[in-house]
Design an enzyme around this catalytic site. Structure first.
Site, PDB file in Angstrom:
ATOM      1  N   ASP A 168     -24.003 -30.073 -31.401  1.00 23.72           N
ATOM      2  CA  ASP A 168     -23.963 -28.958 -30.442  1.00 23.72           C
ATOM      3  C   ASP A 168     -22.957 -29.196 -29.322  1.00 23.72           C
ATOM      4  OD1 ASP A 168     -25.810 -27.413 -31.764  1.00 23.72           O
ATOM      5  OD2 ASP A 168     -27.505 -27.975 -30.483  1.00 23.72           O
TER       6      ASP A 168
ATOM      7  N   ARG B 206     -33.271 -34.734 -16.543  1.00 21.91           N
ATOM      8  CA  ARG B 206     -32.298 -33.663 -16.272  1.00 21.91           C
ATOM      9  C   ARG B 206     -31.764 -33.684 -14.846  1.00 21.91           C
ATOM     10  NH1 ARG B 206     -32.258 -34.515 -21.108  1.00 21.91           N
ATOM     11  NH2 ARG B 206     -32.799 -32.951 -22.636  1.00 21.91           N
TER      12      ARG B 206
ATOM     13  N   ASP C  68     -34.926 -27.069 -20.972  1.00 25.94           N
ATOM     14  CA  ASP C  68     -33.857 -27.899 -20.424  1.00 25.94           C
ATOM     15  C   ASP C  68     -32.738 -27.083 -19.787  1.00 25.94           C
ATOM     16  OD1 ASP C  68     -35.047 -30.375 -20.876  1.00 25.94           O
ATOM     17  OD2 ASP C  68     -34.422 -30.407 -22.961  1.00 25.94           O
TER      18      ASP C  68
ATOM     19  N   SER D 206     -35.574 -32.187 -33.618  1.00 23.88           N
ATOM     20  CA  SER D 206     -34.838 -32.175 -32.360  1.00 23.88           C
ATOM     21  C   SER D 206     -35.445 -33.252 -31.482  1.00 23.88           C
ATOM     22  CB  SER D 206     -34.955 -30.790 -31.709  1.00 23.88           C
ATOM     23  OG  SER D 206     -34.565 -30.896 -30.362  1.00 23.88           O
TER      24      SER D 206
END
Ligand code: ARG
Length: 406
Positions: A16, A97, A126, A178
Site C-alpha cells: 500500500d 500513531r 488509524d 492485516s
C-alpha cells in the site's frame, strides 16, 4: 522548472505505502519524503525498506528509531492509565500513531512540506488517529490519503497497477492478514478471522506460544514500579523499554497475552480483532495490583472511570487533544505512591498476581486481621451502619406504611 511541492509520507515498505509513493508523484505531482518509524515492529532490516522507498521514487527516506520516545513518552502514560479500550484491548496501534505523527510533522516543518500522506484505508481507526494528530500538531498542514482516492478494491488490482507503474510487487506470499505491531504487541485482522465464529488459527501469532504448548512448570517474576512506571525485574533495576522486551519473552513463552474480541471502531463498524500483547497485559495486571494496595479507596474507584475515558479518547485519536491532558492531570496526581513490587506467576496462558509489597501500602495487618492482634474498633461499626443506611431505612419504613394502599 519550478520546484515541486513536498509531501511527507508515513511509509512501512508494504504494498500500500509503496504504491502511495508512486501515486503521490504521478497523480499529485509532489516530491515524496518517506518516513519509516522504528517502533519495535518485526522487520527484516529497515535499511532495505529505506532503499526500496528510494527505488520507488522517494526523493528522501528517513528511518527514525522512535522506540525510546514511544516508551518514555507514550507507554508511560498508558501504564499509569491501565489503558484498556472496552476493558480489554491495550491500544497498541492507537499509541504508536501519535509518536509517528509527531515525527511526520517535524520532518514536514524541516523540509517546508505543506502535505502529509498516510496509507490507511477509509474505514479504519488509524486514518482518524493520523489525521487528528496532524490537525492538532499543525492545523495548517494538508492531508492526502491515497488509499481513499484510488480505485483499487483488491490486492490483485493493486498489484496490477504496481507492476504497470514500476512499483516492486512482493514476491513472497504474504500472510492473508492485516497486521500492525510494535513493542506493545501485535494486532491481527482479516482473512479467516472475518468470520467471528472461526477460532483464530495458530499461525496468526508470533509473540506467544499456545497455552497448550507452554511449559508445565510455572514461571515467577517480580516487577518493580516507581511512581507507576515499571523500573526493574526481580530486583534488578532496568529501563522501562527493557522490562517490556523481557516480559514479552517471559509471558510469551508461557502462552500469556492473547485476545480475541469484537471491537467497536470509531467509524461505527464492529470488527473482529485478535491481539497478542504479552508484556502490556502482564504489566497492566501488575500495575493494577499495586494500585489496589496503595491508592485510597475513593481515588481508586474514581480512577476507574477516568481510565475508561482515557482509553476511549486515545483510541479515538485525540492523544494531543485537551481532554487527554486533563485526564493525565488526574492520573499524575495519583501515581507518586504507586511504588513497590508485584510478584507474577505465569502458567499455561495465565498471569496471576501472587504477591505485592510497597512502602506506600495502605494495607494494615492490624486492621485486617481476624487474629488476636486485631486493632479494628468493632463497636463503632453499629453506629456507622445505622447512619450509612439511614436514608434507605427511612425509605423502607415509608414503603411498608404504604404497602396497604397498593
Ligand atoms: N483495531 C486496532 C485499533 O484500531 C488495531 C488496528 C490495527 N491496524 C491494522 N492495520 N491491522 O487500534
Amino acid at each position: 522548472m519550478a520546484e515541486k511541492e513536498k509531501v511527507v509520507l508515513a511509509y512501512s515498505g508494504g504494498l500500500d505505502t509503496s504504491i502511495c509513493i508512486k501515486w503521490l508523484i504521478d497523480e499529485h505531482n509532489l516530491d515524496v519524503i518517506a518516513v519509516v518509524g522504528e517502533v519495535g515492529q518485526e522487520h527484516e532490516g529497515l535499511e532495505a525498506v529505506r532503499q526500496k522507498a528510494l527505488r520507488t521514487g522517494a526523493v528522501e527516506c528517513y528511518v527514525v528509531d522512535m522506540r525510546e520516545e514511544f516508551v518514555d513518552g507514550y507507554l508511560t502514560d498508558a501504564i499509569r492509565a491501565n489503558a484498556l479500550y472496552e476493558n480489554q484491548y491495550p491500544l497498541l496501534s492507537a499509541l504508536s500513531r501519535p509518536v509517528i505523527t509527531k515525527h511526520l510533522v517535524d520532518i514536514a516543518h524541516k523540509h517546508g512540506a505543506k502535505y502529509i500522506a498516510h496509507g490507511c484505508t477509509g474505514k479504519g481507526n488509524d486514518q482518524v488517529r493520523f489525521e487528528t494528530s496532524i490537525m492538532l500538531l499543525d492545523p495548517t498542514l494538508k492531508i492526502i490519503a491515497p488509499v481513499r482516492e484510488w480505485p483499487f478494491k483488491t490486492r490483485p488490482e493493486e498489484m496490477e497497477w504496481a507492476a504497470a507503474h514500476g512499483v516492486e510487487v512482493p514476491t513472497t506470499n504474504k500472510k492473508p492478514y492485516s497486521i500492525d505491531d510494535n513493542l506493545w504487541g501485535r494486532a491481527i485482522e482479516c482473512g479467516v478471522l472475518e468470520d467471528p465464529m472461526n477460532e483464530p488459527p495458530e499461525d496468526i501469532y508470533t509473540m506467544t506460544v499456545s497455552p497448550e504448548e507452554a511449559p508445565d512448570k510455572p514461571e515467577y517474576i517480580e516487577v518493580d514500579f516507581k511512581a507507576g512506571i515499571p523500573c526493574g525485574l526481580d530486583g534488578k533495576p532496568m529501563k522501562y523499554i527493557d522490562v517490556i522486551y523481557k516480559l514479552n519473552e517471559v509471558a510469551g513463552r508461557n502462552g500469556f497475552g492473547r485476545l480475541d474480541m469484537i471491537e467497536n471502531r470509531l467509524v461505527g463498524v464492529k470488527s473482529r480483532e485478535c491481539y497478542e500483547q504479552p508484556a502490556a497485559l502482564a504489566l497492566i495486571t501488575a500495575h493494577k495490583a499495586l494500585e489496589a494496595m496503595c491508592l485510597e479507596r475513593e481515588v481508586l474507584h474514581y480512577k476507574l472511570g477516568i481510565e475508561q475515558k482515557w482509553a476511549e479518547v486515545v483510541y479515538y485519536g485525540a492523544w494531543f487533544g485537551p481532554l487527554k491532558a486533563a485526564l493525565d492531570g488526574f492520573i499524575d496526581a495519583t501515581q507518586d505512591c504507586v511504588t513497590g513490587t508485584v510478584r507474577l506467576k505465569f502458567y499455561k496462558g495465565t498471569c496471576t498476581v501472587v504477591g505485592r509489597r510497597s512502602d506506600y501500602s495502605l494495607y494494615s495487618y492490624e486492621l485486617a486481621t481476624y487474629d488476636t492482634d486485631d486493632q479494628f474498633n468493632h463497636e463503632s461499626s453499629a453506629g456507622f451502619i445505622e447512619l450509612n443506611a439511614l436514608s434507605m431505612k427511612t425509605w423502607a419504613i415509608n414503603r411498608l406504611q404504604h404497602k396497604a394502599d397498593r
